[in-house]
Design a protein around this motif. Structure first.
Motif, mmCIF file in Angstrom:
data_model
loop_
_atom_site.group_PDB
_atom_site.id
_atom_site.type_symbol
_atom_site.label_atom_id
_atom_site.label_comp_id
_atom_site.label_asym_id
_atom_site.label_seq_id
_atom_site.Cartn_x
_atom_site.Cartn_y
_atom_site.Cartn_z
ATOM 1 N N LEU A 1 0.868 -1.190 0.000
ATOM 2 C CA LEU A 1 0.000 0.000 0.000
ATOM 3 C C LEU A 1 0.894 1.226 0.000
ATOM 4 C CD1 LEU A 1 -2.551 -0.836 2.859
ATOM 5 C CD2 LEU A 1 -2.989 -0.941 0.415
ATOM 6 N N SER A 2 0.503 2.268 -0.721
ATOM 7 C CA SER A 2 1.281 3.508 -0.653
ATOM 8 C C SER A 2 1.116 4.117 0.740
ATOM 9 C CB SER A 2 0.805 4.502 -1.717
ATOM 10 O OG SER A 2 -0.421 5.094 -1.327
ATOM 11 N N LEU B 1 -0.004 7.048 1.440
ATOM 12 C CA LEU B 1 -1.293 7.736 1.543
ATOM 13 C C LEU B 1 -2.448 6.749 1.682
ATOM 14 C CD1 LEU B 1 -0.808 10.664 -0.995
ATOM 15 C CD2 LEU B 1 -0.486 10.671 1.479
ATOM 16 N N GLU B 2 -2.378 5.614 0.994
ATOM 17 C CA GLU B 2 -3.410 4.581 1.152
ATOM 18 C C GLU B 2 -3.402 4.041 2.578
ATOM 19 O OE1 GLU B 2 -3.723 2.430 -3.189
ATOM 20 O OE2 GLU B 2 -1.910 2.075 -1.999
ATOM 21 N N THR B 3 -2.213 3.833 3.107
ATOM 22 C CA THR B 3 -2.076 3.353 4.479
ATOM 23 C C THR B 3 -2.661 4.360 5.456
ATOM 24 O OG1 THR B 3 -0.090 2.118 3.877
ATOM 25 C CG2 THR B 3 -0.436 2.540 6.219
ATOM 26 N N ASP C 1 -4.987 6.590 4.870
ATOM 27 C CA ASP C 1 -6.450 6.576 4.752
ATOM 28 C C ASP C 1 -7.048 5.465 5.609
ATOM 29 O OD1 ASP C 1 -6.557 8.761 3.070
ATOM 30 O OD2 ASP C 1 -6.703 7.562 1.234
ATOM 31 N N LYS C 2 -6.452 4.295 5.575
ATOM 32 C CA LYS C 2 -6.946 3.173 6.376
ATOM 33 C C LYS C 2 -6.723 3.431 7.873
ATOM 34 C CE LYS C 2 -6.760 -0.255 2.752
ATOM 35 N NZ LYS C 2 -8.114 0.003 2.366
#
Length: 86
Positions: free
Chosen positions: A40-41, A43-45, A47-48
């Motif tokens: 995961l990037s 930023l994706e991380t 977000d989660k």
């Protein structure tokens, strides 16, 4: 560098490991996240992670580490979030 200054650090090899730390009940004063992470990037991380914080009614300052040449629109959008820094 942080440990040299006697700052306790916990590392994760990827976004999944970082998220798992939070799910397991770990709490952090600040989270430093590399923009380029495997699986995961960063930023994706984040977000989660924010979903987990919201469920637990918590906030944690987030700092994304990136180079100055990386996706300015994405980084600019991230900077608008409360407790988010680059």
């Amino acid at each position: 560098m942080l440990e040299y200054k006697n700052i306790t650090c916990v590392t994760a090899a990827n976004g999944i490991e970082a998220i798992q730390l939070l799910i397991n009940g770990e709490f952090f004063d600040t989270i430093l996240m590399d923009y380029h992470m495997p699986i995961l990037s960063g930023l994706e991380t984040i977000d989660k992670m924010k979903e987990i914080f919201k469920q637990n009614n918590r906030t944690v300052p987030l700092v994304v580490l990136h180079t100055s040449s990386e996706e300015h629109d994405v980084i600019s959008a991230f900077r608008k979030n409360e407790n988010s820094h680059c």
